[in-house]
Design a protein around this motif. Structure first.
Motif, mmCIF file in Angstrom:
data_model
loop_
_atom_site.group_PDB
_atom_site.id
_atom_site.type_symbol
_atom_site.label_atom_id
_atom_site.label_comp_id
_atom_site.label_asym_id
_atom_site.label_seq_id
_atom_site.Cartn_x
_atom_site.Cartn_y
_atom_site.Cartn_z
ATOM 1 N N UNK A 99 0.809 -1.220 0.000
ATOM 2 C CA UNK A 99 0.000 0.000 0.000
ATOM 3 C C UNK A 99 0.837 1.263 0.000
ATOM 4 N N UNK A 100 2.052 1.198 0.519
ATOM 5 C CA UNK A 100 2.909 2.383 0.534
ATOM 6 C C UNK A 100 3.294 2.820 -0.877
ATOM 7 N N UNK A 101 3.136 1.917 -1.846
ATOM 8 C CA UNK A 101 3.415 2.253 -3.243
ATOM 9 C C UNK A 101 2.181 2.802 -3.954
ATOM 10 N N UNK A 102 1.037 2.740 -3.315
ATOM 11 C CA UNK A 102 -0.210 3.172 -3.949
ATOM 12 C C UNK A 102 -0.744 4.476 -3.359
ATOM 13 N N UNK A 103 -0.416 4.714 -2.080
ATOM 14 C CA UNK A 103 -0.924 5.901 -1.380
ATOM 15 C C UNK A 103 0.238 6.669 -0.764
ATOM 16 N N UNK A 104 0.083 7.980 -0.700
ATOM 17 C CA UNK A 104 1.158 8.826 -0.196
ATOM 18 C C UNK A 104 1.338 8.712 1.311
ATOM 19 N N UNK A 105 0.222 8.496 2.030
ATOM 20 C CA UNK A 105 0.277 8.452 3.486
ATOM 21 C C UNK A 105 -0.185 7.080 3.990
ATOM 22 N N UNK A 106 0.580 6.512 4.897
ATOM 23 C CA UNK A 106 0.232 5.228 5.505
ATOM 24 C C UNK A 106 0.277 5.392 7.015
ATOM 25 N N UNK A 107 -0.868 5.184 7.667
ATOM 26 C CA UNK A 107 -0.959 5.309 9.120
ATOM 27 C C UNK A 107 -1.249 3.943 9.728
ATOM 28 N N UNK A 108 -0.444 3.571 10.712
ATOM 29 C CA UNK A 108 -0.679 2.340 11.458
ATOM 30 C C UNK A 108 -1.623 2.672 12.617
ATOM 31 N N UNK A 109 -2.806 2.035 12.654
ATOM 32 C CA UNK A 109 -3.792 2.409 13.659
ATOM 33 C C UNK A 109 -3.360 2.051 15.076
ATOM 34 N N UNK A 110 -2.564 0.996 15.230
ATOM 35 C CA UNK A 110 -2.042 0.687 16.554
ATOM 36 C C UNK A 110 -1.176 1.813 17.087
ATOM 37 N N UNK A 111 -0.371 2.403 16.209
ATOM 38 C CA UNK A 111 0.485 3.520 16.598
ATOM 39 C C UNK A 111 -0.340 4.769 16.895
ATOM 40 N N UNK A 112 -1.385 5.020 16.095
ATOM 41 C CA UNK A 112 -2.251 6.167 16.360
ATOM 42 C C UNK A 112 -2.930 6.025 17.721
ATOM 43 N N UNK A 113 -3.400 4.821 18.037
ATOM 44 C CA UNK A 113 -4.058 4.586 19.329
ATOM 45 C C UNK A 113 -3.079 4.826 20.488
ATOM 46 N N UNK A 114 -1.863 4.348 20.341
ATOM 47 C CA UNK A 114 -0.852 4.555 21.377
ATOM 48 C C UNK A 114 -0.579 6.047 21.582
ATOM 49 N N UNK A 115 -0.492 6.807 20.495
ATOM 50 C CA UNK A 115 -0.230 8.233 20.596
ATOM 51 C C UNK A 115 -1.344 8.960 21.345
ATOM 52 N N UNK A 116 -2.575 8.516 21.145
ATOM 53 C CA UNK A 116 -3.721 9.194 21.752
ATOM 54 C C UNK A 116 -3.944 8.765 23.196
ATOM 55 N N UNK A 117 -3.760 7.470 23.495
ATOM 56 C CA UNK A 117 -4.142 6.951 24.816
ATOM 57 C C UNK A 117 -2.975 6.499 25.684
ATOM 58 N N UNK A 118 -1.832 6.169 25.070
ATOM 59 C CA UNK A 118 -0.742 5.592 25.836
ATOM 60 C C UNK A 118 -1.003 4.176 26.287
ATOM 61 N N UNK A 119 -1.951 3.500 25.646
ATOM 62 C CA UNK A 119 -2.374 2.158 26.041
ATOM 63 C C UNK A 119 -2.297 1.185 24.873
ATOM 64 N N UNK A 120 -2.270 -0.115 25.161
ATOM 65 C CA UNK A 120 -2.382 -1.091 24.071
ATOM 66 C C UNK A 120 -3.801 -1.100 23.522
#
Length: 346
Positions: free
Chosen positions: A165-186
């Motif tokens: 997908x990184x070859x098809x779209x400019x931005x790739x977000x890992x949702x596990x990482x986004x959740x960690x950034x917002x909550x600090x939790x698994x």
């Protein structure tokens, strides 16, 4: 044999299996040593297993945490089983032609294979005050017509790992990482559930199957090189990438995974994504309204003993750090705690 054949046979216990490589460590022992004759494994994508549990077509299964939120009156959790990650997970991705903050009113295609990932994305975007337009459908990496007309796409599972997908779209977000950034939790993507009506009528059978899962998971931990090699060959993944992927996954359901799960459920209710507060119930906590002390056999005692040892080790780590008096979640010290727990937990 068709895996759905004979699933209505009352002598057969119908047990779900997610059809992705991420559950291989949990099912390793069951599949390598041979599934007991009274257990029928049914492999399907998460969303299909959710529906089969709702319709009473299977008795015990991994289900998406979002599906449990909508069925908590009818299902109970099996102890110490989940698919969780603290941070990057690699198999749940939002791929986009625009940065996250620019997705307001843009269209996002959600995979129809997972309710948890979809609800997680909706919740994170709602917290960030970003409100796009959502559409749900099938996503195939080799069929661009399924996603090329969308501003962003939520992809999960094997497709997320192998789709390039990184070859098809400019931005790739890992949702596990986004959740960690917002909550600090698994984040807990899936849990193992049993239908309460089935558990009340078959408490000893459920206890036995929970024991099979616990032993199977332990065998999986001891044979990770074999599991990684098989997964790498199956999906044509780079062996090092495969190793990294499995190292990021957790399969227990201890105190901090439960904190992440409760935070998810509180957010879903607060943002009106689910209609009511979610109440967690565990098998074998209650059977027909009574404590199951008299029903707990060797298997249950074994499972609960391991679960309590995990919690006690977590408490000990908190005491050693002088943090037992602080409220949870402990966002600032969570990485250090996680490191301690991974070293000591079963």
């Amino acid at each position: 044999m068709n895996q759905l054949q004979h699933i209505t046979d009352p002598k057969i216990i119908r047990v779900g299996r997610i059809g992705y490589i991420n559950v291989a460590p949990v099912y390793y022992g069951l599949e390598q040593a041979g599934t007991p004759s009274h257990i029928r494994l049914i492999s399907q994508p998460p969303a299909v297993l959710n529906r089969m549990m709702e319709q009473g077509m299977i008795d015990i299964s991994p289900v998406s945490s979002a599906a449990f939120a909508r069925n908590h009156h009818d299902w109970s959790l099996l102890p110490n089983l989940s698919i969780s990650a603290f941070g990057k997970v690699m198999s749940v991705l939002l791929v986009s032609n625009h940065p996250l903050e620019k997705l307001e009113n843009r269209n996002i295609l959600l995979s129809d294979e997972s309710a948890s990932a979809a609800d997680m994305l909706k919740l994170i975007l709602s917290w960030k005050k970003i409100f796009p337009q959502f559409e749900t459908g099938a996503i195939h990496p080799d069929n661009s017509s399924t996603w090329e007309n969308h501003d962003a796409v939520l992809v999960i599972g094997n497709s997320a790992l192998t789709g390039g997908w990184q070859n098809r779209f400019q931005y790739v977000y890992d949702l596990g990482e986004l959740w960690k950034q917002v909550t600090g939790l698994p984040f807990v993507f899936a849990v193992w559930a049993v239908r309460k009506t089935f558990a009340r009528e078959n408490s000893r059978i459920v206890t036995d199957i929970a024991g099979h899962f616990e032993r199977s998971k332990q065998l999986g931990r001891m044979n990770m090189p074999e599991i990684r090699k098989a997964a790498s060959n199956l999906l044509n993944l780079d062996p090092n990438e495969c190793r990294t992927y499995f190292e990021k996954l957790q399969y227990g359901l201890g105190h901090f995974e439960l904190q992440g799960l409760k935070t998810f459920y509180q957010g879903l209710y607060a943002e009106k994504i689910v209609p009511e507060r979610v109440k967690l119930s565990f098998f074998p906590t209650l059977i027909q309204g009574k404590k199951t002390k008299s029903l707990i056999g060797p298997e249950s005692a074994y499972i609960l003993s391991g679960y309590m040892k995990s919690i006690n080790r977590q408490k000990a780590a908190l005491l050693n750090l002088g943090l037992i008096h602080l409220p949870l979640p402990l966002k600032k010290v969570f990485p250090q705690l996680l490191h301690l727990f991974r070293q000591g937990r079963p």
